[in-house]
Write a protein that holds these residues in place. Structure first.
Motif, short mmCIF file in Angstrom:
data_model
loop_
_atom_site.label_atom_id
_atom_site.label_comp_id
_atom_site.label_asym_id
_atom_site.label_seq_id
_atom_site.Cartn_x
_atom_site.Cartn_y
_atom_site.Cartn_z
N LEU A 199 14.37 31.72 72.71
CA LEU A 199 14.61 30.34 72.30
C LEU A 199 14.52 30.19 70.78
CD1 LEU A 199 15.03 27.33 73.00
CD2 LEU A 199 12.55 27.14 73.23
N VAL A 200 13.48 30.78 70.19
CA VAL A 200 13.32 30.70 68.73
C VAL A 200 14.47 31.42 68.03
CG1 VAL A 200 11.85 31.41 66.80
CG2 VAL A 200 10.81 30.44 68.85
N LEU A 201 14.85 32.58 68.55
CA LEU A 201 15.97 33.33 67.96
C LEU A 201 17.27 32.54 68.07
CD1 LEU A 201 16.49 36.12 66.66
CD2 LEU A 201 17.12 36.93 68.92
N PHE A 202 17.47 31.90 69.20
CA PHE A 202 18.67 31.07 69.40
C PHE A 202 18.72 29.91 68.40
CE2 PHE A 202 19.56 27.02 71.77
CZ PHE A 202 20.92 26.99 71.53
N ALA A 248 10.31 19.27 61.72
CA ALA A 248 8.85 19.33 61.74
C ALA A 248 8.36 20.51 62.56
CB ALA A 248 8.29 18.02 62.29
N GLY A 249 9.08 20.82 63.64
CA GLY A 249 8.71 21.98 64.46
C GLY A 249 8.83 23.29 63.71
N VAL A 250 9.84 23.41 62.85
CA VAL A 250 10.00 24.63 62.04
C VAL A 250 8.80 24.82 61.11
CG1 VAL A 250 11.40 25.73 60.26
CG2 VAL A 250 12.51 24.60 62.18
N VAL A 251 8.31 23.73 60.51
CA VAL A 251 7.15 23.80 59.61
C VAL A 251 5.90 24.22 60.39
CG1 VAL A 251 5.67 22.49 58.05
CG2 VAL A 251 8.13 22.09 58.05
N GLN A 252 5.71 23.64 61.57
CA GLN A 252 4.56 24.00 62.39
C GLN A 252 4.63 25.45 62.84
OE1 GLN A 252 4.47 21.19 65.59
NE2 GLN A 252 3.96 19.45 64.28
N LEU A 253 5.83 25.91 63.14
CA LEU A 253 6.01 27.31 63.54
C LEU A 253 5.64 28.25 62.39
CD1 LEU A 253 7.04 29.12 65.89
CD2 LEU A 253 9.30 29.02 64.83
N LEU A 254 6.03 27.90 61.17
CA LEU A 254 5.69 28.72 60.00
C LEU A 254 4.18 28.82 59.81
CD1 LEU A 254 8.28 27.66 57.27
CD2 LEU A 254 7.94 29.95 58.19
N SER A 255 3.48 27.74 60.06
CA SER A 255 2.02 27.75 59.84
C SER A 255 1.28 28.53 60.91
CB SER A 255 1.50 26.31 59.81
OG SER A 255 1.73 25.67 61.05
N LEU A 257 2.65 31.31 62.71
CA LEU A 257 3.06 32.71 62.83
C LEU A 257 2.19 33.62 61.95
CD1 LEU A 257 6.94 32.28 62.75
CD2 LEU A 257 5.56 32.88 64.73
N THR A 258 2.07 34.88 62.37
CA THR A 258 1.27 35.85 61.61
C THR A 258 2.07 37.10 61.22
OG1 THR A 258 0.50 36.77 63.71
CG2 THR A 258 -0.91 35.13 62.63
N GLN A 259 3.07 37.47 62.00
CA GLN A 259 3.83 38.68 61.72
C GLN A 259 4.82 38.43 60.58
OE1 GLN A 259 5.59 40.31 65.21
NE2 GLN A 259 6.24 42.22 64.24
N ALA A 260 4.83 39.35 59.60
CA ALA A 260 5.61 39.13 58.38
C ALA A 260 7.11 39.09 58.65
CB ALA A 260 5.30 40.23 57.37
N THR A 261 7.61 39.95 59.54
CA THR A 261 9.06 39.98 59.81
C THR A 261 9.54 38.68 60.46
OG1 THR A 261 8.54 41.11 61.89
CG2 THR A 261 9.15 42.49 60.01
N VAL A 262 8.72 38.14 61.37
CA VAL A 262 9.08 36.88 62.04
C VAL A 262 9.04 35.72 61.04
CG1 VAL A 262 8.55 35.34 63.96
CG2 VAL A 262 8.14 37.79 64.19
N ILE A 263 8.02 35.71 60.19
CA ILE A 263 7.91 34.65 59.17
C ILE A 263 9.12 34.71 58.23
CG2 ILE A 263 6.56 33.83 57.20
CD1 ILE A 263 4.07 34.89 58.64
N ALA A 264 9.53 35.92 57.87
CA ALA A 264 10.69 36.07 56.98
C ALA A 264 11.96 35.53 57.64
CB ALA A 264 10.87 37.54 56.60
N ALA A 265 12.14 35.80 58.93
CA ALA A 265 13.33 35.30 59.64
C ALA A 265 13.33 33.77 59.70
CB ALA A 265 13.37 35.89 61.05
N VAL A 266 12.17 33.18 60.00
CA VAL A 266 12.08 31.71 60.07
C VAL A 266 12.28 31.10 58.68
CG1 VAL A 266 10.58 29.78 60.67
CG2 VAL A 266 10.60 31.81 62.10
N LEU A 267 11.77 31.77 57.63
CA LEU A 267 11.95 31.25 56.27
C LEU A 267 13.42 31.29 55.84
CD1 LEU A 267 8.90 32.64 54.26
CD2 LEU A 267 9.54 30.27 54.53
N VAL A 302 8.25 37.80 52.19
CA VAL A 302 7.87 36.42 52.51
C VAL A 302 7.68 35.62 51.22
CG1 VAL A 302 6.08 34.98 53.56
CG2 VAL A 302 6.84 37.07 54.71
N ARG A 303 7.04 36.22 50.23
CA ARG A 303 6.82 35.54 48.95
C ARG A 303 8.15 35.21 48.27
NH1 ARG A 303 1.58 36.57 46.15
NH2 ARG A 303 0.17 37.53 47.61
#
Length: 750
Positions: A199-202, A248-255, A257-267, A302-303
Motif C-alpha cells: 500500500l505504501v509503495l503504491f 499529513a499521513g506522509v509526515v506522520q509516516l516519516l516520523s 520510520l527507522t530504516q534509512a532506505t524506506v525514509i529515503a523513498a518516502v522523502l 536522507v540528509r
C-alpha cells in the motif's frame, strides 16, 4: 421585572421550577402577587410532591432492571457479580437518600444544580464517543492485495474523488499502525505487513500523478522555475480535505520510520508533493519540522533529500518560512555538533555547507541571524576573559563553539561579495583571534589550528587580510622539537577531531610529528591565499626569517625536511613576484592597476599555486587512507619483544662475578663503563622497551654508537682485568642471550 424574576428564581426549588414551566409575563405578574403566600406553604407542599415523583422514578428504575434481564442477560449477569447494590434497589432507601439530598439542596443555589446537569450531559456524550469506535471497528473493512490492485488500475484509468478518498483512508489506517493508534477512527484496517508495504509503495509511486490528473493541473515546462500550486485548480476545494489527510499521513509516516532506505523513498515522494504542502500552511510547518530532524540526524542520502525539500520550500515561500527554518536549522546544527569524531565530521561539514546555502537565499534575514549569533559568541568569550574560571573557559573551548565559528566563516565566505554581510567580517575575526589568545598553551594547540584554519578560509574567500601567520610561527618558537619523546605511540594523533591534548600526548613522538605536518599544511594554505598579492615578498619576510631560525636549531631530519621544502617554495614565489613587480609601470597608490596586475598573475599562476594544486590532491588521498586504515590498525596485534627480567639479569651477574673481581663494588660488575656511560645505556634500554615505531630505530642506533665511542675512552674505574682482552668478551656475557621476537600471525584477509 428582571429583578423580580431573579428573586423569584432564587426562591424557587428545582422541582417547582421544573413544574412551573415557562409562562408568559402576565402569569409571572400574578405569581409575583401570590409569592408571599407560597413562601409560607412551600416547605409543606414541596416534600410531598417530590416524594411522589421519586417513588415513581424508583419503580421505573426497577422495571428497567427487570427488562434488562430479558434483553441482555450477559450484562445482567455481570451486574449480579460486580454490583449487587444496583440490582437490590429499595424504595425506602431511595426515599431516605432523596430526602437528604433535598435538605442539602436547600443550601445550594440553582445555577450550581444546572451546572451539574450539564456535567451529566457531557459524561453521556463522552460515553457515546467511547462507544462509537467499537461500532466503527466492527464496520471497518480489511485491506487486501486485491483491493490495492483494483485501486491501482482505477487510478491509472481515471482517478475520481471517491477513489482518492478510499485510498487516503486506507493510507491513514496504515500510518495509524506505525504509530500504534488502534483506537483511531478508520474505515479500513491493515493487519498484514505485506499489505502495508504494498500500500505504501503504491501510494509513493502512483498518488502524485493521480492527484495531478484529477485536479487537471498543467505540466510544468522545462525552463519554468515557478511551481504550479494545486490550490489554483477549480477542483481544489472539493478534494482539499482528502489531500490534507494524505499529506499529513506522509509526515506522520516519516516520523515513525527507522530504516534509512524506506525514509529515503518516502522523502523522494514528499519532495514531489512540495506544491501540495505549500498550499496547506499547517501541514507544511509539520513537514518542515520533520525535514529539519532528518537533515540533522539522518544518514547521508536522507540528509541530502531532506535538504533539497527544505531548500525548495524556502525558495518559493521565503517571506513565510525562511526565518523560522533558518533558526530551527541553526539550533539543530548546534545540537548535533557537540561531539566530533572521524565518522561525524563529514556530516558536520555537510550541515555547514548546506546551511550556508540556505543563508544565501536572503542576505537581509541572514544578517539578522548572523549578527545575533556572532554577538552571542563574543559575549561568551568576553565572560571567559573577564572571569577567568574553568566553567567560563569550557563555554568557549568546546566543539559547539568552534563549529559555530567555522560555520559563520563559511557563511560569510559563501555569500561574499555582499554589502549587507561584509561589516560582520571584522567582529568575527576578532572573536577568532580572542579565542586563540584565551589560553595560549601547548595543550590547546589543536584548537588554535582549527581557529587558524577558519581564519584562512575567511581571508582567502573574502580577500581580506587577516594576520594568521604569527599564531603558526609562534608554535615553532615555543615547542622544543629537539627534545627526545618520553614515550612512543603506534597510532598517529588525528588533529582534525581533537581540541585538547593530554599530558601523555605531549610526551609522545606522534604529537610532534603531527604538529609539524599541521604547521606545514596551514602555512602552505595561508601563503596560497596570498600568493598572487603584490606585497607577497614583504608578507613572507617574517616567515622566511623564522623558518631559517628553526632549521638552524632543529636537529631532527624528519622535521627539517618539510620545513626546508616549504622555505624553498616561499623564496621561489618571492623572487617570481619581485621579478614581475620590477616590470610594472604603475605606482602603489593606483588601486585599480594593482588589482588588474594581481588578477593577471593569478591567471598565469605562481610557483606556490602550481605546487599547492598538486599537493592538495595528494594530501586529500592521504587523509582518506588514514581515515579508512585507522580502524584496521587498531585491530592489529603488533609483535612484542620478550626481555629477561631484572632478577634473571642479577642471577647472571652473580654467576660470573667470580671471574671478574674488581676493587670497586659500586660498578656492579660493569667494569668497562663509567657512571655517565651507565646512564646512557639505561636510556637506551628504556628507549628499546618503549620501541614500537620503526622510524625510531635510527635514534637508538645513534645512542649505541655513542656508547661504543665511550668505550674507547679510558675508564674511570680501577679494574684489574686487562681491557684489550676482556672488553668484548665481557660485553657479550653481560648482554646475555639474544632477544626473542614472536612472529606476527595474520589471516589472509589482513
Amino acid at each position: 421585572m428582571a429583578g423580580k424574576n431573579k428573586r423569584k428564581l432564587e426562591d424557587l426549588s428545582v422541582d417547582e421550577f421544573m413544574l412551573s414551566g415557562f409562562d408568559s409575563d402576565e402569569e409571572d405578574d400574578c405569581e409575583d402577587e401570590e409569592s408571599t403566600q407560597q413562601k409560607g406553604e412551600k416547605k409543606k407542599h414541596t416534600p410531598q410532591k417530590t416524594s411522589v415523583n421519586k417513588q415513581g422514578k424508583a419503580s421505573e428504575h426497577k422495571d428497567q432492571l427487570s427488562a434488562l434481564k430479558s434483553k441482555d442477560p450477559e450484562f445482567y449477569k455481570y451486574l449480579e457479580q460486580n454490583d449487587q447494590e444496583l440490582l437490590n434497589f429499595d424504595d425506602s432507601d431511595s426515599l431516605e437518600d432523596e430526602e437528604e439530598d433535598e435538605e442539602e439542596r436547600m443550601y445550594h443555589k440553582l445555577p450550581s444544580q444546572l451546572e451539574d446537569d450539564d456535567d451529566d450531559e457531557v459524561e453521556e456524550e463522552s460515553e457515546k464517543k467511547v462507544a462509537k469506535p467499537l461500532k466503527s471497528s466492527k464496520e471497518s473493512t480489511k485491506v487486501t492485495e486485491a483491493m490495492i490492485e483494483k485501486w491501482r488500475t482505477g487510478l491509472r484509468k481515471e482517478p475520481t474523488p471517491n477513489l482518492i478518498r478510499d485510498i487516503t483512508q486506507a493510507f491513514k489506517a496504515a500510518v495509524a499502525t506505525t504509530k500504534g493508534d488502534t483506537e483511531e477512527l478508520c474505515r479500513y484496517t491493515i493487519s498484514d505487513s505485506t499489505v502495508f508495504n504494498s500500500l505504501v509503495l503504491f501510494c509513493i509511486k502512483d498518488m502524485y500523478a493521480a492527484l495531478h490528473k484529477m485536479l487537471k493541473l498543467k505540466a510544468p515546462e522545462k525552463d519554468q522555475k515557478k511551481l504550479i500550486l494545486p490550490s489554483s485548480s477549480p477542483r481544489w476545494q472539493k478534494n482539499q480535505t482528502d489531500i490534507k489527510m494524505y499529506v499529513a499521513g506522509v509526515v506522520q509516516l516519516l516520523s515513525s520510520l527507522t530504516q534509512a532506505t524506506v525514509i529515503a523513498a518516502v522523502l523522494r515522494h514528499a519532495n514531489q508533493m512540495v506544491p501540495y504542502y505549500l498550499s496547506l500552511p499547517k501541514q507544511c510547518r509539520l513537514f518542515l519540522k520533520s525535514l529539519i530532524k532528518h537533515w540533522s540526524t539522518g544518514e547521508e542520502t536522507v540528509r541530502v533529500l531532506a535538504f533539497l525539500a527544505l531548500n525548495k520550500i524556502c525558495r518559493h515561500k521565503q517571506e513565510i518560512f525562511l526565518d523560522s527554518v533558518l533558526k530551527q536549522m541553526y539550533i539543530a546544527y548546534v545540537k548535533n555538533c557537540k561531539f566530533t569524531s572521524p565518522n561525524t565530521l563529514p556530516m558536520i561539514s555537510f550541515m555547514q555547507r548546506t546551511l550556508s546555502e540556505m543563508y544565501s537565499l536572503d542576505t537581509q534575514v541572514s544578517y539578522q541571524h548572523a549578527f545575533i549569533y556572532i554577538r552571542q559568541l563574543a559575549i561568551h568569550l568576553r565572560n571567559a576573559m573577564n572571569l577567568k574560571k574553568k566553567e567560563t573557559f569550557q563555554s568557549v573551548y568546546n566543539w559547539q563553539y568552534v563549529h559555530c565559528l567555522y560555520l559563520w566563516c563559511r557563511v560569510l565566505s559563501t555569500i561574499y561579495p555582499s554589502e549587507v554581510l561584509e561589516p560582520l567580517i571584522y567582529p568575527l575575526c576578532q572573536v577568532l583571534i580572542g579565542c586563540i589568545k584565551l589560553v595560549p598553551i601547548s595543550r590547546y594547540y589543536p584548537l588554535r589550528l582549527h581557529c587558524v584554519r577558519a581564519i584562512i578560509l575567511l581571508s582567502g574567500n573574502t580577500k581580506t587580510f587577516v594576520p594568521a601567520l604569527p599564531f603558526l610561527l609562534e608554535i615553532l618558537q615555543q615547542e622544543d622539537f629537539n627534545k627526545k619523546p618520553g614515550r612512543m605511540s603506534v597510532k598517529p594523533i588525528n588533529f582534525a577531531v581533537i581540541l585538547k591534548l593530554s599530558k601523555t600526548n605531549l610526551q609522545e613522538k606522534a604529537y610532534k610529528d603531527g604538529l609539524v605536518e599541521q604547521l606545514y599544511d596551514l602555512i602552505l594554505e595561508y601563503f596560497h591565499t596570498q600568493a598572487c598579492a603584490i606585497g607577497f615578498p614583504e608578507l613572507a619576510l617574517p616567515a622566511i626569517v623564522q623558518l631559517k631560525a628553526f632549521l638552524k636549531e632543529c636537529k631532527v631530519a624528519n622535521y627539517c625536511k618539510p620545513m626546508r621544502q616549504l622555505l624553498e617554495k616561499i623564496q621561489e614565489n618571492c623572487s617570481h613576484i619581485t621579478g614581475r613587480r620590477q616590470k610594472a609601470a604603475f605606482g602603489v597608490a593606483d588601486v585599480t592597476a594593482v588589482a588588474a596586475w594581481e588578477k593577471q598573475v593569478a591567471e598565469e599562476g605562481t610557483p606556490i599555486t602550481k605546487y599547492y594544486s598538486q599537493w592538495k590532491k595528494l594530501r586529500e588521498k592521504e587523509i582518506q587512507l588514514e581515515i579508512s586504515g585507522k580502524e584496521r590498525m587498531e585491530d592489529l596485534n603488533l609483535p612484542e619483544i620478550k626481555r629477561k627480567k631484572a632478577d634473571e639479569k642479577k642471577a647472571d651477574k652473580k654467576e660470573f662475578k667470580g671471574l671478574f673481581d674488581s676493587d670497586c663494588d659500586d660498578d656492579d660488575g660493569d667494569l668497562f663503563k663509567s657512571k655517565d656511560e651507565q646512564g646512557d645505556s639505561d636510556e637506551v634500554d628504556e628507549g628499546l622497551e618503549d620501541l614500537s615505531d620503526p622510524s625510531d630505530e635510527e635514534d637508538v642506533d645513534d645512542l649505541e654508537d655513542d656508547s661504543d665511542g665511550d668505550q674507547k675512552k679510558p675508564s674511570s674505574s680501577k679494574g684489574k682485568a686487562p681491557k684489550k682482552m676482556l672488553s668484548t668478551e665481557l660485553k657479550e656475557v653481560a648482554e646475555g642471550e639474544e632477544d626473542k621476537v614472536e612472529d606476527l600471525e595474520l589471516s589472509d584477509q589482513d
